[in-house]
Design a protein around this motif. Structure first.
Motif, short mmCIF file in Angstrom:
data_model
loop_
_atom_site.label_atom_id
_atom_site.label_comp_id
_atom_site.label_asym_id
_atom_site.label_seq_id
_atom_site.Cartn_x
_atom_site.Cartn_y
_atom_site.Cartn_z
N ILE A 267 0.88 -1.18 0.00
CA ILE A 267 0.00 0.00 0.00
C ILE A 267 0.91 1.21 0.00
O ILE A 267 1.73 1.39 0.91
CB ILE A 267 -0.90 0.02 1.24
N THR A 268 0.79 2.06 -1.01
CA THR A 268 1.74 3.18 -1.14
C THR A 268 1.09 4.38 -1.81
O THR A 268 0.07 4.27 -2.48
CB THR A 268 3.00 2.72 -1.91
N GLY A 269 1.73 5.56 -1.64
CA GLY A 269 1.25 6.80 -2.25
C GLY A 269 1.04 7.88 -1.20
O GLY A 269 0.96 7.61 0.00
N ILE B 41 -2.74 5.14 -2.98
CA ILE B 41 -3.50 6.16 -2.26
C ILE B 41 -2.86 7.53 -2.52
O ILE B 41 -1.74 7.64 -3.03
CB ILE B 41 -3.54 5.88 -0.74
N GLY B 42 -3.59 8.59 -2.14
CA GLY B 42 -3.01 9.93 -2.12
C GLY B 42 -2.89 10.62 -3.46
O GLY B 42 -3.35 10.13 -4.50
N GLU B 43 -2.22 11.78 -3.44
CA GLU B 43 -2.06 12.61 -4.63
C GLU B 43 -1.36 11.89 -5.77
O GLU B 43 -1.64 12.14 -6.94
CB GLU B 43 -1.24 13.87 -4.28
N THR B 44 -0.44 11.01 -5.43
CA THR B 44 0.38 10.38 -6.47
C THR B 44 -0.21 9.07 -7.01
O THR B 44 0.43 8.42 -7.83
CB THR B 44 1.80 10.09 -5.95
N ALA B 45 -1.40 8.70 -6.57
CA ALA B 45 -1.97 7.42 -7.00
C ALA B 45 -2.06 7.31 -8.52
O ALA B 45 -1.66 6.30 -9.11
CB ALA B 45 -3.35 7.23 -6.36
N LYS C 95 -7.24 5.49 -3.76
CA LYS C 95 -7.07 6.87 -3.28
C LYS C 95 -6.97 7.04 -1.76
O LYS C 95 -6.23 7.88 -1.27
CB LYS C 95 -8.19 7.78 -3.80
N THR C 96 -7.76 6.27 -0.97
CA THR C 96 -7.74 6.47 0.48
C THR C 96 -7.45 5.15 1.21
O THR C 96 -7.76 4.07 0.69
CB THR C 96 -9.08 7.02 1.00
N GLU D 215 -8.97 4.14 3.85
CA GLU D 215 -10.25 3.53 4.21
C GLU D 215 -10.74 2.59 3.11
O GLU D 215 -11.15 1.45 3.38
CB GLU D 215 -11.29 4.63 4.47
N LYS D 216 -10.69 3.04 1.87
CA LYS D 216 -11.13 2.20 0.75
C LYS D 216 -10.20 1.00 0.55
O LYS D 216 -10.65 -0.09 0.20
CB LYS D 216 -11.22 3.03 -0.53
N VAL D 217 -8.92 1.20 0.78
CA VAL D 217 -7.97 0.09 0.66
C VAL D 217 -8.31 -1.01 1.66
O VAL D 217 -8.41 -2.18 1.31
CB VAL D 217 -6.52 0.58 0.86
N VAL D 218 -8.48 -0.63 2.92
CA VAL D 218 -8.76 -1.64 3.94
C VAL D 218 -10.10 -2.33 3.67
O VAL D 218 -10.24 -3.54 3.86
CB VAL D 218 -8.74 -1.00 5.35
N ASP D 219 -11.07 -1.58 3.18
CA ASP D 219 -12.36 -2.19 2.81
C ASP D 219 -12.18 -3.30 1.79
O ASP D 219 -12.92 -4.29 1.78
CB ASP D 219 -13.32 -1.13 2.26
#
Length: 424
Positions: free
Chosen positions: A325-327, A352-356, A377-378, A380-384
């Motif tokens: 998980i990175t970004g 996740i984040g600006e660099t996704a 992007k977030t 929260e969505k990754v863990v989901d």
């Protein structure tokens, strides 16, 4: 009455404000969110004696105007040094990666040897807060970013070190040279009564090193004062400790430990006591932290991985089939080295984040399988979307957190909480 402007109402700015007020200054706190705005503060520039710029504040028009008016502009680190008890010795640490581990463990080692010590700077409280406490300390250990070293004038540590230099913060600096040279301000005022720990493996450090100062040389590749070879750490060519006995794992931590041993040698600490410390000290929170295991899936929180080189080292610590998980916030650095190692060693990547979007584009260009890229992007969505896959799940963002979080600590804590809520 003397007057000062403190620009920035963060940890270092508020510490500087309190320290200046104790010294009898009238302080104008300027902060575009939590104080007088920089636009309104322009009228005070002709009245002040000193201007303290917080490290996170860029060189914007307000700062440039103060410079143009030849106002004494310094950083909080310089201010605190002006008023500290000079009987206390400073150990100062900078570099792109490893600063927090080295700073924390040097402090713990000194406490383990019954010294009175605190750490500050880019970790814990501000340097000014320690000076305000007025405690009789043997040592202050300072973790210093390039931002905190930009306006050094008299600051002079007893022991200083630059752990390593790799590209970072190109959203702040116009060139790598400017970034690296800021780091070298750490020993700007040091001389042959002081010590510098020299990483002879780092070409950027060796190219720039130019000081008449006492040295301890460390290396992962060659013989030096303290070096690593064939699974052992050596001190003055004498075999000292096997890497398998170290509690901090990974080649990056061996480099950190070489710096810690060097400080111990300079200060003449007991080697037997040092060995016990190195065998038992704990991993830091948010730094390759194995915080949870469910069935055959291990979750690792490396939220402190805030730049490309740090995350590359984290990935290299494992075999293939890693889930990453990175970004995060875009620092305007080259992301291709990160994407290349993801292609070679990462089974699936969550972005996740600006660099996704940038990372996804580069990965696809490198022919990484699209079905293995989850651009969510977030956190929260990754863990989901995460499932237990009998693998190692590594959260190592390779970027700073300021696009979505207050700091890397908040980012790491939220990640751990979300994982525990879902799987525990």
């Amino acid at each position: 009455m003397l007057k000062a402007i403190v620009y920035g109402a963060g940890k270092s700015g508020l510490g500087a404000k309190k320290l200046l007020e104790k010294q009898g200054y009238e302080v104008i706190l300027v902060d575009d969110k939590n104080g007088i705005s920089s636009q309104k503060a322009i009228k005070y520039l002709d009245e002040i004696d000193i201007f303290i710029k917080s490290p996170g504040i860029p060189y914007n028009d307000f700062v440039k105007l103060a410079i143009d008016k030849n106002i004494n502009l310094i950083d909080e680190i310089e201010l605190a040094y002006m008023y500290m008890n000079k009987n206390t010795k400073i150990i100062a640490i900078t570099g792109t990666n490893g600063k927090t581990t080295v700073t924390s463990k040097i402090k713990e080692l000194l406490e383990y040897n019954s010294y009175k010590v605190k750490y500050a700077g880019n970790i814990g409280i501000s340097f000014s807060e320690i000076v305000l406490e007025g405690k009789d300390l043997d040592y202050i250990v300072l973790e210093l970013s390039s931002y905190q070293l930009e306006n050094i004038k008299t600051f002079k540590p007893y022991i200083s070190m630059i752990i390593n230099l790799t590209p970072d913060h190109m959203n702040r600096y116009s060139s790598l040279d400017e970034y690296y040279n800021a780091k070298f301000n750490i020993y700007k005022n040091c001389n042959n009564t002081d010590y510098f720990i020299l990483n002879i493996d780092d070409n950027e450090i060796m190219t720039r090193f130019n000081k008449n100062i006492n040295l301890k040389k460390i290396s992962l590749e060659n013989e030096a004062d303290i070096y690593y070879k064939n699974n052992y750490i050596f001190i003055n060519k004498e075999m000292y400790i096997n890497k398998n006995n170290l509690s901090l794992k990974g080649i990056h931590n061996i480099q950190n430990i070489l710096f810690i041993i060097s400080v111990s040698e300079i200060l003449g600490l007991d080697r037997k006591k040092l060995k016990v410390f190195l065998e038992t000290t704990n991993t830091l929170e948010h730094r390759m932290e194995e915080f949870f295991k469910k069935e055959d899936t291990l979750f690792i929180n490396d939220s402190k991985g805030t730049n490309i080189d740090s995350t590359i080292k984290a990935i290299e610590a494992f075999e293939k089939d890693l889930i990453l998980i990175t970004g995060g916030k875009d620092k305007k650095v080259d992301l291709y080295p990160l994407c290349k190692i993801i292609k070679n060693k990462v089974k699936k990547v969550y972005l996740i984040g600006e660099t996704a979007d940038i990372l996804e584009e580069i990965l696809l260009e490198l022919e990484y399988k699209k079905e293995n890229i989850k651009n969510l992007k977030t956190i929260e969505k990754v863990v989901d979307n995460l499932k237990l896959e009998s693998e190692i799940v590594l959260f190592s963002p390779a970027h700073s957190s300021f696009d979505q979080f207050k700091n890397f600590e908040e980012r790491g804590k939220i990640f751990k909480e979300l994982i525990l809520q879902k799987f525990n």
